[in-house]
Design an enzyme around this catalytic site. Structure first.
Site, PDB file in Angstrom:
ATOM      1  CG  ASN A   1      33.715  87.960-124.251  1.00  0.00           C
ATOM      2  OD1 ASN A   1      33.381  89.009-123.707  1.00  0.00           O
ATOM      3  ND2 ASN A   1      33.429  87.698-125.512  1.00  0.00           N
TER       4      ASN A   1
ATOM      5  N   GLY B   1      26.912  91.598-122.586  1.00  0.00           N
ATOM      6  CA  GLY B   1      26.916  90.427-121.714  1.00  0.00           C
ATOM      7  C   GLY B   1      25.846  89.446-122.161  1.00  0.00           C
TER       8      GLY B   1
ATOM      9  CD  GLU C   1      26.013  95.513-129.532  1.00  0.00           C
ATOM     10  OE1 GLU C   1      25.829  94.418-130.113  1.00  0.00           O
ATOM     11  OE2 GLU C   1      25.719  96.600-130.058  1.00  0.00           O
ATOM     12  CG  LEU C   2      21.992  91.302-125.190  1.00  0.00           C
ATOM     13  CD1 LEU C   2      20.500  91.136-125.039  1.00  0.00           C
ATOM     14  CD2 LEU C   2      22.629  91.710-123.867  1.00  0.00           C
TER      15      LEU C   2
ATOM     16  CB  CYS D   1      29.322  88.009-128.537  1.00  0.00           C
ATOM     17  SG  CYS D   1      30.301  89.329-129.226  1.00  0.00           S
TER      18      CYS D   1
ATOM     19  CD  GLU E   1      26.664  83.434-126.171  1.00  0.00           C
ATOM     20  OE1 GLU E   1      26.270  83.689-125.021  1.00  0.00           O
ATOM     21  OE2 GLU E   1      27.141  84.283-126.925  1.00  0.00           O
TER      22      GLU E   1
HETATM   23  P1  NAD Z   1      27.156  88.406-117.868  1.00  0.00           P
HETATM   24  O1  NAD Z   1      25.852  88.791-118.449  1.00  0.00           O
HETATM   25  O2  NAD Z   1      27.204  87.381-116.817  1.00  0.00           O
HETATM   26  O3  NAD Z   1      27.865  89.700-117.231  1.00  0.00           O
HETATM   27  C1  NAD Z   1      28.118  90.853-117.991  1.00  0.00           C
HETATM   28  C2  NAD Z   1      28.294  92.039-117.060  1.00  0.00           C
HETATM   29  O4  NAD Z   1      27.065  92.307-116.386  1.00  0.00           O
HETATM   30  C3  NAD Z   1      29.337  91.843-115.966  1.00  0.00           C
HETATM   31  O5  NAD Z   1      30.034  93.045-115.776  1.00  0.00           O
HETATM   32  C4  NAD Z   1      28.488  91.528-114.736  1.00  0.00           C
HETATM   33  O6  NAD Z   1      29.106  91.870-113.531  1.00  0.00           O
HETATM   34  C5  NAD Z   1      27.293  92.428-114.994  1.00  0.00           C
HETATM   35  N1  NAD Z   1      26.063  92.056-114.296  1.00  0.00           N
HETATM   36  C6  NAD Z   1      25.618  90.824-113.956  1.00  0.00           C
HETATM   37  N2  NAD Z   1      24.417  90.901-113.359  1.00  0.00           N
HETATM   38  C7  NAD Z   1      24.091  92.214-113.309  1.00  0.00           C
HETATM   39  C8  NAD Z   1      22.955  92.929-112.833  1.00  0.00           C
HETATM   40  N3  NAD Z   1      21.922  92.312-112.275  1.00  0.00           N
HETATM   41  N4  NAD Z   1      22.934  94.280-112.970  1.00  0.00           N
HETATM   42  C9  NAD Z   1      23.974  94.925-113.556  1.00  0.00           C
HETATM   43  N5  NAD Z   1      25.074  94.295-114.029  1.00  0.00           N
HETATM   44  C10 NAD Z   1      25.133  92.955-113.912  1.00  0.00           C
HETATM   45  O7  NAD Z   1      28.083  88.030-119.119  1.00  0.00           O
HETATM   46  P2  NAD Z   1      29.542  87.395-119.111  1.00  0.00           P
HETATM   47  O8  NAD Z   1      29.396  85.975-118.676  1.00  0.00           O
HETATM   48  O9  NAD Z   1      30.507  88.272-118.409  1.00  0.00           O
HETATM   49  O10 NAD Z   1      29.922  87.470-120.662  1.00  0.00           O
HETATM   50  C11 NAD Z   1      29.555  86.514-121.591  1.00  0.00           C
HETATM   51  C12 NAD Z   1      28.336  86.940-122.368  1.00  0.00           C
HETATM   52  O11 NAD Z   1      28.556  88.190-123.005  1.00  0.00           O
HETATM   53  C13 NAD Z   1      27.995  85.994-123.492  1.00  0.00           C
HETATM   54  O12 NAD Z   1      26.617  85.776-123.529  1.00  0.00           O
HETATM   55  C14 NAD Z   1      28.466  86.729-124.733  1.00  0.00           C
HETATM   56  O13 NAD Z   1      27.847  86.373-125.922  1.00  0.00           O
HETATM   57  C15 NAD Z   1      28.148  88.111-124.373  1.00  0.00           C
HETATM   58  N6  NAD Z   1      28.922  89.028-125.209  1.00  0.00           N
HETATM   59  C16 NAD Z   1      28.283  89.753-126.184  1.00  0.00           C
HETATM   60  C17 NAD Z   1      29.010  90.591-127.016  1.00  0.00           C
HETATM   61  C18 NAD Z   1      28.351  91.416-128.091  1.00  0.00           C
HETATM   62  O14 NAD Z   1      28.946  92.408-128.501  1.00  0.00           O
HETATM   63  N7  NAD Z   1      27.176  91.070-128.580  1.00  0.00           N
HETATM   64  C19 NAD Z   1      30.387  90.684-126.865  1.00  0.00           C
HETATM   65  C20 NAD Z   1      30.996  89.919-125.881  1.00  0.00           C
HETATM   66  C21 NAD Z   1      30.251  89.094-125.042  1.00  0.00           C
END
Ligand code: NAD
Length: 447
Positions: A128, A204, A224-225, A258, A352
């Site tokens: 994002n 993520g 950070e989720l 997020c 979310e």
């Molecule tokens: P996602 O969880 O799908 O992916 C995040 C990262 O994890 C990517 O690089 C992905 O390739 C990797 N990944 C996926 N499966 C994995 C596994 N099994 N093992 C290791 N790595 C793996 O998230 P997204 O869709 O890219 O991003 C959106 C999410 O991120 C939303 O839930 C958002 O709230 C969150 N987010 C949180 C913050 C924060 O600071 N709290 C900031 C930005 C985004």
């Protein structure tokens, strides 16, 4: 692929598991010999290089993620600010001297507790904010003297690659920074379970965060989720300011943030007036080609994401919500959507929702609003609009979140304040100084 045009905008390597392990092995050889002032100089130089190439970075963000150019340029300035702040913090990593004469057994000794880098940090980042999510982890790691492996989102690998190249150009030693792109499981999970990294810092979704937590074992972790970011608007609030903040928090980065506004809890008595102001703000926004500098809202990351948002909006309407504007989709684009009378139990606000939606949930009073915020599996940041300082203090003590913002939205950010959540929103804190603490460990010398 550009989510707006469908064009291929670049290619990235699809690393094998063996290649990922090779990278981890090489990264494990790194020992930081750079002095604090040298790490600071590198970070400052990198900030300067990014500032000079700001347009190129902003275009890269827009083309691979569909975010509007306006969002892209804001993200670049934030990244530059973070790098500059990390350069300052690199020179402020200190410890403490502790006198041990607190028991008869330890005697009159002096203990010196100091910080050393944690080792190799694996940074897994989401789509994002293709630049800033990477900078937010890499800048404190370099400040701390730790080696980093970046595993960016497979959906936005190009800007991360550009950033890592820029870091190398700024003088980061090759062994200190690595980048691996590819399939999340093949690359991400292989690295997490390799036994060759010392910390994983993950941003993520909560689902993936949990999965990584289960596999990380004794490794240091920071998560950070997601969030269902709440903004409370009470009847004594400055309604115009609250509506402007709600719109900014709900619609920036096409609602994919997020810390965005995901539900607005408005006191019944002022909800009609507030809804009208918010609707007017949403209708002023221009949806269009992400690369057009006049566009306010680009696309979501892909068409599937826009479908998912649309499904939740429809479900909320079927459950009694009133659609005031938006609710329209074309490809990966979704129009800024304002809903009123949203049921607090519907998925749109319970989960979310990563899209440009501003759902108004009506509340009776302050206590009802607090209960509503806490009745969530998430707890990252929350905002409160009121003139009453006693309410602000009470909210700060009562709300189960990482940060409460008075007369501002949950979108508040600054590189020098702690950032992170509770419950399913995460573990650990970012914000440069706090991330440096997570990426270093305390060692003690007893004299
Ligand atoms: P996602 O969880 O799908 O992916 C995040 C990262 O994890 C990517 O690089 C992905 O390739 C990797 N990944 C996926 N499966 C994995 C596994 N099994 N093992 C290791 N790595 C793996 O998230 P997204 O869709 O890219 O991003 C959106 C999410 O991120 C939303 O839930 C958002 O709230 C969150 N987010 C949180 C913050 C924060 O600071 N709290 C900031 C930005 C985004």
């Amino acid at each position: 692929m550009n989510p707006y045009t469908g064009e291929v905008v670049g290619v990235a390597a699809r690393a094998t598991a063996a290649q990922a392990l090779e990278v981890a092995r090489a990264a494990g050889q790194f020992r930081c010999e750079l002095a604090a002032y040298e790490r600071a100089d590198i970070l400052s130089r990198c900030a300067e290089l990014i500032e000079r190439a700001a347009a190129e970075f902003a275009r890269s963000i827009c083309r691979e993620s569909g975010l509007a150019y306006k969002d892209g340029t804001k993200e670049v300035s934030r990244a530059v600010a973070q790098l500059r702040f990390a350069a300052e913090e690199a020179k402020r990593i200190t410890g403490e001297a502790i006198s041990t004469d607190v028991t008869p057994t330890a005697g009159r000794r002096m203990a010196v507790a100091f910080r050393e880098p944690v080792g190799t940090v694996l940074a897994i980042t989401p789509f994002n904010r293709p630049l800033n999510q990477v900078v937010t982890k890499v800048a404190p790691a370099i400040a701390a003297g730790a080696g980093v492996i970046v595993k960016p989102s497979e959906r936005t690998p190009l800007t991360a690659t550009l950033f890592v190249r820029t870091l190398l150009g700024a003088g980061v030693p090759e062994r200190m920074i690595s980048l691996v792109t590819g399939d999340p499981i093949t690359v991400g999970e292989t690295l997490v379970t390799s036994g060759m990294v010392d910390m994983v810092t993950f941003t993520g979704s909560a689902t993936v965060g949990r999965r990584i937590a289960q596999r990380a074992g004794m490794m240091r972790t920071a998560f950070e989720l997601g969030d269902s970011g709440a903004l409370i608007v009470l009847e004594d609030a400055d309604l115009a300011a609250a509506a402007a903040e709600a719109a900014a928090g709900a619609f920036a980065t096409s609602g994919q943030s997020c810390r965005g506004v995901k539900r607005i809890l408005v006191q019944d008595t002022v909800a009609d007036d507030f809804a009208a102001l918010l609707r007017a703000a949403a209708e002023r926004l221009r949806v269009g080609d992400p690369l057009d500098p006049a566009t306010d809202i680009g696309t979501l990351i892909d068409e599937r994401a826009a479908h998912a948002v649309d499904g939740r909006v429809r479900e909320a309407v079927a459950g009694g919500a009133r659609l005031l504007c938006g609710g329209r989709r074309a490809g990966a684009q979704y129009w800024p959507t304002v809903l009123d009378h949203v049921d607090r139990r519907c998925e749109l606000v319970r989960e979310e929702t990563f899209g440009p939606c501003a759902p108004i949930v009506r509340v009776r009073d302050f206590e009802d609003a607090l209960e509503c915020v806490n009745d969530s599996r998430y707890g990252l940041q929350a905002g409160l609009f009121t003139q009453r300082l006693d309410y602000a203090l009470h909210a700060a003590r009562t709300l189960q979140v990482g940060t409460v913002v008075l007369n501002g939205g949950p979108q508040f950010e600054s590189p020098n304040v702690p950032f992170g959540g509770v419950k399913d929103s995460g573990l650990g804190r970012e914000g440069i100084r706090y991330a440096i603490q997570e990426m270093t460990r305390i060692k003690t010398l007893v004299l």
